[in-house]
Design a protein around this motif. Structure first.
Motif, PDB file in Angstrom:
ATOM      1  N   TYR A 153       2.574   5.209  -2.658  1.00 54.86           N
ATOM      2  CA  TYR A 153       2.851   6.613  -2.313  1.00 54.86           C
ATOM      3  C   TYR A 153       4.320   6.944  -2.597  1.00 54.86           C
ATOM      4  O   TYR A 153       4.650   8.068  -2.967  1.00 54.86           O
ATOM      5  CB  TYR A 153       2.491   6.887  -0.852  1.00 54.86           C
ATOM      6  N   ARG A 167       6.114  12.966   5.554  1.00 56.30           N
ATOM      7  CA  ARG A 167       4.807  13.375   5.044  1.00 56.30           C
ATOM      8  C   ARG A 167       4.988  14.479   4.016  1.00 56.30           C
ATOM      9  O   ARG A 167       4.031  14.965   3.420  1.00 56.30           O
ATOM     10  CB  ARG A 167       3.910  13.838   6.192  1.00 56.30           C
ATOM     11  N   THR A 179      13.511   9.191   7.412  1.00 55.77           N
ATOM     12  CA  THR A 179      12.368   8.303   7.180  1.00 55.77           C
ATOM     13  C   THR A 179      11.052   8.862   7.704  1.00 55.77           C
ATOM     14  O   THR A 179      11.027   9.850   8.434  1.00 55.77           O
ATOM     15  CB  THR A 179      12.652   6.954   7.845  1.00 55.77           C
ATOM     16  N   HIS A 196       9.337  14.722   8.967  1.00 53.57           N
ATOM     17  CA  HIS A 196       9.227  13.387   9.561  1.00 53.57           C
ATOM     18  C   HIS A 196       8.004  13.388  10.483  1.00 53.57           C
ATOM     19  O   HIS A 196       7.961  14.101  11.483  1.00 53.57           O
ATOM     20  CB  HIS A 196      10.514  13.077  10.339  1.00 53.57           C
ATOM     21  N   GLN A 197       7.010  12.581  10.115  1.00 50.27           N
ATOM     22  CA  GLN A 197       5.741  12.585  10.831  1.00 50.27           C
ATOM     23  C   GLN A 197       5.838  11.858  12.170  1.00 50.27           C
ATOM     24  O   GLN A 197       6.367  10.755  12.250  1.00 50.27           O
ATOM     25  CB  GLN A 197       4.722  11.891   9.923  1.00 50.27           C
ATOM     26  N   GLY A 241       8.921  -1.957   8.908  1.00 49.45           N
ATOM     27  CA  GLY A 241       9.301  -0.549   8.782  1.00 49.45           C
ATOM     28  C   GLY A 241      10.775  -0.317   9.047  1.00 49.45           C
ATOM     29  O   GLY A 241      11.160   0.705   9.621  1.00 49.45           O
ATOM     30  N   GLY A 245       5.371  -5.443   7.810  1.00 48.67           N
ATOM     31  CA  GLY A 245       5.098  -4.262   8.622  1.00 48.67           C
ATOM     32  C   GLY A 245       6.228  -3.885   9.553  1.00 48.67           C
ATOM     33  O   GLY A 245       6.021  -3.237  10.570  1.00 48.67           O
ATOM     34  N   GLU A 295       6.402   1.412   5.770  1.00 51.39           N
ATOM     35  CA  GLU A 295       6.432   0.007   6.185  1.00 51.39           C
ATOM     36  C   GLU A 295       5.707  -0.828   5.151  1.00 51.39           C
ATOM     37  O   GLU A 295       4.827  -0.345   4.450  1.00 51.39           O
ATOM     38  CB  GLU A 295       5.843  -0.188   7.586  1.00 51.39           C
ATOM     39  N   TRP A 305       4.857   8.116   4.318  1.00 52.26           N
ATOM     40  CA  TRP A 305       3.535   7.716   4.804  1.00 52.26           C
ATOM     41  C   TRP A 305       2.483   8.107   3.757  1.00 52.26           C
ATOM     42  O   TRP A 305       2.774   8.861   2.830  1.00 52.26           O
ATOM     43  CB  TRP A 305       3.212   8.402   6.132  1.00 52.26           C
ATOM     44  N   ASP A 306       1.271   7.660   3.989  1.00 51.93           N
ATOM     45  CA  ASP A 306       0.204   7.947   3.020  1.00 51.93           C
ATOM     46  C   ASP A 306      -0.316   9.384   3.097  1.00 51.93           C
ATOM     47  O   ASP A 306      -1.202   9.769   2.352  1.00 51.93           O
ATOM     48  CB  ASP A 306      -0.951   6.944   3.183  1.00 51.93           C
ATOM     49  N   THR A 307       0.239  10.171   4.013  1.00 53.57           N
ATOM     50  CA  THR A 307      -0.147  11.583   4.097  1.00 53.57           C
ATOM     51  C   THR A 307       0.549  12.416   3.025  1.00 53.57           C
ATOM     52  O   THR A 307       0.251  13.591   2.865  1.00 53.57           O
ATOM     53  CB  THR A 307       0.259  12.158   5.465  1.00 53.57           C
ATOM     54  N   GLU A 322       0.817  -1.214   0.000  1.00 51.36           N
ATOM     55  CA  GLU A 322       0.000   0.000   0.000  1.00 51.36           C
ATOM     56  C   GLU A 322       0.852   1.266   0.000  1.00 51.36           C
ATOM     57  O   GLU A 322       0.704   2.139  -0.846  1.00 51.36           O
ATOM     58  CB  GLU A 322      -0.846  -0.019   1.263  1.00 51.36           C
ATOM     59  N   LEU A 323       1.753   1.361   0.961  1.00 49.30           N
ATOM     60  CA  LEU A 323       2.523   2.599   1.087  1.00 49.30           C
ATOM     61  C   LEU A 323       3.515   2.772  -0.054  1.00 49.30           C
ATOM     62  O   LEU A 323       3.951   3.887  -0.345  1.00 49.30           O
ATOM     63  CB  LEU A 323       3.244   2.641   2.441  1.00 49.30           C
ATOM     64  N   THR A 380       3.218  -3.849   3.815  1.00 52.33           N
ATOM     65  CA  THR A 380       1.891  -4.215   4.319  1.00 52.33           C
ATOM     66  C   THR A 380       1.887  -5.623   4.902  1.00 52.33           C
ATOM     67  O   THR A 380       1.023  -5.957   5.690  1.00 52.33           O
ATOM     68  CB  THR A 380       0.855  -4.096   3.183  1.00 52.33           C
TER      69      THR A 380
END
Ligand SMILES: Cc1cc2nc3c(=O)[nH]c(=O)nc-3n(C[C@H](O)[C@H](O)[C@H](O)COP(=O)(O)OP(=O)(O)OC[C@H]3O[C@@H](n4cnc5c(N)ncnc54)[C@H](O)[C@@H]3O)c2cc1C
Ligand SMILES: Nc1ncnc2c1ncn2[C@@H]1O[C@H](COP(=O)(O)O)[C@@H](O)[C@H]1O
Lengths: 258, 309
Positions: free
Chosen positions: A40, A144, A141, A157-158, A125, A123, A118, A177-179, A36-37, A120
């Motif tokens: 992005y 966002r 790492t 970095h979120q 990361g 996970g 990370e 990240w997905d943000t 998933e990620l 899916t």
């Protein structure tokens, strides 16, 4: 600016996933998709290429069927791909995976590596930091937001309760990240164009790694047992006919939450 | 007795849990980079504390501390080295693993004296036991793996002052921006979490979720559909790609209960759901569910909570 995107094919997280008889992720019985990620990460690379020029190379380590994931990234707009596929890799742990990916990175010219924060399936990361340790590149790492200015990279970095602004000189390894963006869908034109793009397929021996150094035999961790968690079962379900909130409040009071 | 190294990054609940778990396995030597973490280590029973400082560690990402931890691991030759499973903890574990060519496990939810760790995979659907087979047991420990229990000690304190190589000053932290959640408890540490989903319908209406959270003294969470729609900030997302929570009480309002959402909340002690669709999967795991409109049900809960004060 040359960018390498790391993508991993994983079993679809929306469907039932399981371990096989060897207690490894079952990739044969599963519907496999791009992590998933990682979508992005591909999008972030494409946007940086659009802004700064250069080339986007996709790198994946996985079984033959991971070509589907590679094709998708090429259809999204990546320029070319390297697919490391080798029976000897089966059962590799994160350390061995990082050894192989680092060797593959060593054959490419890159200023920036972008990974998902990370994967899916595992996970963990950890791949970006394992690769940073092996390549000596800066690792910023959990991004966002990414900005490039000359040979400097700035990353937000979120964190759970805010963010840190990190800067480094390229070459660097980042994860996202997905943000960070909204991944594009491959267009029909992109799908057609992907057919003409090159995918280099390599074995671990091609990378100068002794197959004995990777795979199950060289693993530094071992899964001993796997059990399915008993599903939670439903408790009391009431239908609201004007008293639903009160019934819920009574339950919360009985459980001492109010 | 076994020697256990523990990295204590900050004086929080998660670090206290890791210290408590470590104590059940052997003699604990804590590594702390500030005084509050050092005193947390003595509050939770460390026999020894390395009170470390690394030049530039505060304004550089991961590398300076990774170098210190690697040196201390070489020197201490522990049976296990535990770190909290945070972004930083995992990054440090990865650095240690490569530097020492040592196997490692992440997100362990339990660990016994033989080094057998439990982990949850596939969104919590499968529980595995694993072991590190090369080197010592290097593992990051997930929040909630143990209940923090104080056991005050008077540890031997050894000061470690490290210089930092230029190569370890590659990534500079130029700014730290805190976006506090206001007066509410932090999502991952809260005893009560009240989450809203797509069914809440708008950012304005999330005020109702906030009011319920405040009435229960809890944190606010959200499903991905709600954060993607912009109803609530992304950092409050609960689930596979968001935060994993394990509170005493989890309230899901207007959330269908997709597998990726369940991944982040299924170990909650008590689960309550409000959803107008009787077939929503969330009801299959709820201890108490109300089939109904959340805009009718939740205000009534608030009223009743007010009455019972
Ligand atoms: C790889 C991947 C990772 C993901 N990670 C996450 C994650 O971390 N967290 C996450 O939450 N999701 C995640 N998702 C998304 C997940 O699959 C679902 O799409 C999402 O959880 C749905 O959110 P929802 O329940 O709020 O929305 P919906 O599924 O649309 O459900 C809304 C519910 O609200 C109910 N409702 C509507 N109006 C009302 C009302 N007035 N009163 C009461 N009930 C009402 C409806 O009956 C419905 O059941 C991920 C997906 C993928 C593919
Ligand atoms: N086998 C792999 N091939 C390519 N990239 C990978 C592989 N494994 C992990 N990665 C990358 O590293 C990220 C983090 O993975 P992980 O550490 O497994 O959670 C993923 O999102 C990918 O971008």
């Amino acid at each position: 600016m040359n960018i390498v995107v790391l993508v991993k094919q994983v079993p679809d997280s929306g469907l039932v996933r399981q371990l096989d008889a060897q207690l490894r992720v079952d990739r044969n019985g599963a519907n496999n998709v791009m992590g998933e990620l990682d979508e992005y990460a591909v999008e972030a690379a494409l946007q940086l290429k659009e802004a700064h020029g250069g080339e986007v190379t996709v790198l994946t380590l996985g079984p033959d069927q991971a070509t589907e994931t590679v094709r998708k990234t090429l259809a999204m707009g990546a320029d070319k791909a390297v697919h490391v596929s080798d029976e000897a890799v089966a059962g590799s742990d994160a350390l061995a995976t990082s050894k192989i990916l680092a060797a593959a990175l060593g054959r490419l010219e890159w200023d920036l590596v972008i990974a998902g924060a990370e994967s899916t399936d595992s996970g963990m990361g950890v791949m970006p930091h394992l690769l940073a340790a092996r390549t000596g590149a800066a690792a910023a790492t959990g991004a966002r937001k990414i900005e490039i200015d000359g040979d400097a990279i700035t990353v937000e970095h979120q964190r759970d309760d805010g963010y840190d602004v990190l800067t480094a000189a390229l070459p660097a390894i980042v994860s996202v990240w997905d943000t960070i963006n909204t991944p594009r869908y491959p267009s029909l034109k992109g799908i057609m164009a992907a057919k003409r793009k090159t995918v280099e397929t390599l074995t671990v021996a091609d990378l100068g790694i002794d197959p004995g150094e990777v795979g199950a035999g060289a693993a530094t961790t071992e899964v001993l047992t796997a059990t399915d968690r008993p599903e939670r079962t439903a408790g009391q379900i009431v239908t609201d006919e004007g008293e639903g909130g009160r019934r819920l409040a009574e339950f919360l009071a009985a459980e001492k939450f109010i | 007795m076994a020697d256990i190294l523990v990295y204590v990054p900050e004086a929080g609940k998660h670090a206290a849990e890791v210290l408590t778990l470590a104590r059940s396995l052997g003699d604990v030597t804590a590594i702390a980079f500030d005084d509050r973490s050092a005193s947390l280590a003595s509050e939770y029973g460390a026999a020894k504390v390395y009170r470390a400082s690394a030049e530039g560690a505060d304004d550089h990402f991961v590398d300076p501390k990774a170098a210190v931890l690697t040196d201390l691991a070489r020197k201490a030759e522990p049976d296990a080295f535990l770190l909290p499973s945070t972004d930083e903890g995992k990054a440090l574990a990865a650095r240690l693993a490569v530097a020492l060519d040592n196997g490692f496990l992440t997100d362990v939810t339990g660990l016994d004296a033989e080094g057998t760790a439990t982990q949850e995979i596939f969104a919590g659907a499968t529980v595995t036991t694993s072991k590190v087979t090369k080197g010592f047991t290097l593992a990051t420990v997930k929040a909630g793996a143990a209940a923090a229990e104080p056991a005050p000690s008077e540890p031997v304190v050894e000061t470690v002052e490290a210089e930092t190589a230029e190569a370890d000053k590659r990534v500079r932290v130029v700014e730290r921006v805190d976006e506090p959640a206001g007066d509410r408890p932090g999502l991952s540490e809260a005893d009560v979490v009240v989450s809203g989903g797509r069914g809440v319908g708008s950012a304005e209406d999330f005020a109702l979720i906030e009011r319920v959270a405040d009435a229960l003294g809890g944190a606010v969470g959200a499903s991905r559909a709600a954060t993607d729609a912009g109803y609530y900030p992304h950092k409050f997302q609960v689930g596979q790609t968001g935060t994993t929570v394990s509170p005493q009480l989890y309230v899901a309002a207007g959330i269908s209960g997709a597998i990726q959402h369940r991944a982040g909340m299924q170990t909650s002690k008590v689960i309550v759901a409000v959803n107008k669709d009787a077939d929503a999967p969330i009801f299959g795991m709820a201890d108490f569910g109300v089939v109904g409109d959340l805009f009718a049900v939740l205000p009534q809960v608030l009223e009743e909570a007010e009455k019972r004060k």
